[in-house]
Design a protein around this motif. Sequence first.
Motif, PDB file in Angstrom:
ATOM      1  N   ILE A   7     -32.703 -18.954  69.674  1.00  0.00           N
ATOM      2  CA  ILE A   7     -33.522 -19.795  68.806  1.00  0.00           C
ATOM      3  C   ILE A   7     -32.690 -20.942  68.230  1.00  0.00           C
ATOM      4  CG2 ILE A   7     -34.763 -19.859  66.609  1.00  0.00           C
ATOM      5  CD1 ILE A   7     -35.689 -16.983  67.258  1.00  0.00           C
ATOM      6  N   SER A   8     -31.460 -20.643  67.854  1.00  0.00           N
ATOM      7  CA  SER A   8     -30.590 -21.684  67.301  1.00  0.00           C
ATOM      8  C   SER A   8     -30.397 -22.818  68.297  1.00  0.00           C
ATOM      9  CB  SER A   8     -29.231 -21.084  66.919  1.00  0.00           C
ATOM     10  OG  SER A   8     -29.386 -20.065  65.941  1.00  0.00           O
ATOM     11  N   ILE A   9     -30.153 -22.460  69.565  1.00  0.00           N
ATOM     12  CA  ILE A   9     -29.972 -23.476  70.605  1.00  0.00           C
ATOM     13  C   ILE A   9     -31.280 -24.235  70.837  1.00  0.00           C
ATOM     14  CG2 ILE A   9     -29.414 -23.849  73.030  1.00  0.00           C
ATOM     15  CD1 ILE A   9     -27.645 -21.341  72.873  1.00  0.00           C
ATOM     16  N   PHE A  10     -32.379 -23.495  70.894  1.00  0.00           N
ATOM     17  CA  PHE A  10     -33.658 -24.113  71.209  1.00  0.00           C
ATOM     18  C   PHE A  10     -34.136 -25.024  70.083  1.00  0.00           C
ATOM     19  CE2 PHE A  10     -38.098 -24.346  72.518  1.00  0.00           C
ATOM     20  CZ  PHE A  10     -37.950 -24.488  73.894  1.00  0.00           C
ATOM     21  N   TRP A  11     -33.860 -24.657  68.848  1.00  0.00           N
ATOM     22  CA  TRP A  11     -34.243 -25.518  67.728  1.00  0.00           C
ATOM     23  C   TRP A  11     -33.477 -26.842  67.793  1.00  0.00           C
ATOM     24  CZ3 TRP A  11     -36.576 -24.839  62.534  1.00  0.00           C
ATOM     25  CH2 TRP A  11     -37.610 -23.880  62.560  1.00  0.00           C
ATOM     26  N   ILE A  12     -32.190 -26.766  68.110  1.00  0.00           N
ATOM     27  CA  ILE A  12     -31.392 -27.994  68.225  1.00  0.00           C
ATOM     28  C   ILE A  12     -31.959 -28.885  69.325  1.00  0.00           C
ATOM     29  CG2 ILE A  12     -29.119 -28.897  68.845  1.00  0.00           C
ATOM     30  CD1 ILE A  12     -27.920 -26.372  67.530  1.00  0.00           C
ATOM     31  N   TYR A  13     -32.284 -28.279  70.459  1.00  0.00           N
ATOM     32  CA  TYR A  13     -32.822 -29.053  71.578  1.00  0.00           C
ATOM     33  C   TYR A  13     -34.178 -29.664  71.226  1.00  0.00           C
ATOM     34  CZ  TYR A  13     -34.880 -30.129  76.111  1.00  0.00           C
ATOM     35  OH  TYR A  13     -35.496 -30.769  77.151  1.00  0.00           O
ATOM     36  N   THR A  14     -35.043 -28.891  70.599  1.00  0.00           N
ATOM     37  CA  THR A  14     -36.378 -29.381  70.267  1.00  0.00           C
ATOM     38  C   THR A  14     -36.303 -30.510  69.244  1.00  0.00           C
ATOM     39  OG1 THR A  14     -37.328 -27.205  70.724  1.00  0.00           O
ATOM     40  CG2 THR A  14     -38.659 -28.718  69.431  1.00  0.00           C
ATOM     41  N   TRP A  15     -35.418 -30.362  68.264  1.00  0.00           N
ATOM     42  CA  TRP A  15     -35.270 -31.426  67.273  1.00  0.00           C
ATOM     43  C   TRP A  15     -34.734 -32.701  67.927  1.00  0.00           C
ATOM     44  CZ3 TRP A  15     -36.958 -32.670  62.686  1.00  0.00           C
ATOM     45  CH2 TRP A  15     -36.339 -33.709  61.989  1.00  0.00           C
ATOM     46  N   TRP A  16     -33.790 -32.569  68.839  1.00  0.00           N
ATOM     47  CA  TRP A  16     -33.264 -33.736  69.554  1.00  0.00           C
ATOM     48  C   TRP A  16     -34.357 -34.402  70.373  1.00  0.00           C
ATOM     49  CZ3 TRP A  16     -32.990 -34.107  74.971  1.00  0.00           C
ATOM     50  CH2 TRP A  16     -32.347 -35.243  75.456  1.00  0.00           C
ATOM     51  N   ARG A  17     -35.267 -33.589  70.928  1.00  0.00           N
ATOM     52  CA  ARG A  17     -36.307 -34.116  71.797  1.00  0.00           C
ATOM     53  C   ARG A  17     -37.474 -34.711  71.019  1.00  0.00           C
ATOM     54  NH1 ARG A  17     -38.320 -32.869  77.119  1.00  0.00           N
ATOM     55  NH2 ARG A  17     -40.581 -33.198  77.204  1.00  0.00           N
ATOM     56  N   GLU A  18     -37.905 -34.072  69.906  1.00  0.00           N
ATOM     57  CA  GLU A  18     -39.142 -34.453  69.239  1.00  0.00           C
ATOM     58  C   GLU A  18     -38.972 -34.930  67.803  1.00  0.00           C
ATOM     59  OE1 GLU A  18     -42.429 -31.879  69.705  1.00  0.00           O
ATOM     60  OE2 GLU A  18     -41.943 -31.366  71.768  1.00  0.00           O
ATOM     61  N   ARG A  19     -37.867 -34.589  67.169  1.00  0.00           N
ATOM     62  CA  ARG A  19     -37.612 -34.993  65.785  1.00  0.00           C
ATOM     63  C   ARG A  19     -38.652 -34.449  64.809  1.00  0.00           C
ATOM     64  NH1 ARG A  19     -32.359 -36.349  65.569  1.00  0.00           N
ATOM     65  NH2 ARG A  19     -31.824 -37.643  67.368  1.00  0.00           N
ATOM     66  N   SER A  20     -39.310 -33.377  65.174  1.00  0.00           N
ATOM     67  CA  SER A  20     -40.315 -32.813  64.279  1.00  0.00           C
ATOM     68  C   SER A  20     -40.685 -31.399  64.740  1.00  0.00           C
ATOM     69  CB  SER A  20     -41.567 -33.683  64.245  1.00  0.00           C
ATOM     70  OG  SER A  20     -42.584 -33.068  63.461  1.00  0.00           O
ATOM     71  N   PHE A  21     -40.948 -30.524  63.746  1.00  0.00           N
ATOM     72  CA  PHE A  21     -41.501 -29.197  64.024  1.00  0.00           C
ATOM     73  C   PHE A  21     -42.891 -29.063  63.386  1.00  0.00           C
ATOM     74  CE2 PHE A  21     -36.851 -28.439  63.944  1.00  0.00           C
ATOM     75  CZ  PHE A  21     -36.696 -28.007  65.251  1.00  0.00           C
ATOM     76  N   ARG A  22     -43.469 -30.164  63.015  1.00  0.00           N
ATOM     77  CA  ARG A  22     -44.703 -30.124  62.240  1.00  0.00           C
ATOM     78  C   ARG A  22     -45.852 -29.493  63.029  1.00  0.00           C
ATOM     79  NH1 ARG A  22     -49.343 -32.855  61.715  1.00  0.00           N
ATOM     80  NH2 ARG A  22     -50.297 -32.930  59.642  1.00  0.00           N
ATOM     81  N   ILE A  23     -46.532 -28.565  62.350  1.00  0.00           N
ATOM     82  CA  ILE A  23     -47.769 -27.959  62.850  1.00  0.00           C
ATOM     83  C   ILE A  23     -48.812 -28.120  61.744  1.00  0.00           C
ATOM     84  CG2 ILE A  23     -48.920 -25.864  63.654  1.00  0.00           C
ATOM     85  CD1 ILE A  23     -46.836 -26.730  65.605  1.00  0.00           C
TER      86      ILE A  23
END
Length: 302
Positions: A44-60
């Motif tokens: 999860i730690s790796i995936f969160w870093i990747y997702t933030w780099w890709r999308e700059r948001s976790f907003r739901i």
Amino acid sequence: MSPVDAMLLGAVLLWALNITVTKYMLEHGWLPLAYGTIRYFAAISIFWIYTWWRERSFRIARADWVYVGIAAAMIFVNQVCFVYSLEFAHASTVSLLFGTTPMFVGLISIVFLHAHLDRSFWIGAALTLAGVALIAAVAGGGFVSGWKGDLLALTLAVTWASYTIAIAPLMRRYSPYRISAVVLGLGWLPLALVSIPQISRQDFNFSGMVWLGFAYAVIGPLFLTNILWFTAVDRVGAPRATIFNNMQPFFGVLFALLILSESIHGLEIAGGAVSGPEGRARLRELADGLGLVQGGEFIAVS
């Protein structure tokens, strides 16, 4: 064989190998819940870093959190069933029984989405049940001595199917990467809580081979496969990707036989042949009708 085909095949091989690697981990000192929790935290730690780099948001959006909560609960139960099914059953048996997921997607859709499925689905479901009966008749000594692993593997398929249904509305509004990051994070929290007793008892004095397997289980099936799969599906579409996905139970059994020296009964082979391809073919038809796809394929979290 194009580079995209290689990406699809690579993702399928990584997922299939994950079952054998997890079984190996449990046979060489890892406690089930301790393994599941620490592995997921690292991934999860790796995936969160990747997702933030890709999308700059976790907003739901607030209105979608009910689906997120249900999906996270299913991921939690799914991961508990995953490690304990491999604690009690052969990796080859879990690989075959996980192939029943398409049938459960259909049945859950009927109950909760009031889906109307044609006769072809029921034929597929009947064949799937027949395959399960053949597998259970011999796996781990049958239901008499192997019922725990069999039932947990089936529950693994049920919870994965439920997760697939729960995220269907989210897949139409968010990227699979954002959904994965948020749902995995929430699903990890209860997993971490129930794992505290085992983590406190866990001995981390493992061999280099075990640590290598753990690194693979973190990076391969939980991070790298998502990137490979969704990149490829966006380029070639779901029908071609599904051809490769149909091979996952076969490779799962093959890895278990080669790496763990497991044996497999003729009835298990027959059960896998009967239940797997037919069920997945009906799943493709079902997914098109219910809108359970993003970019043409189901979200990939293993």
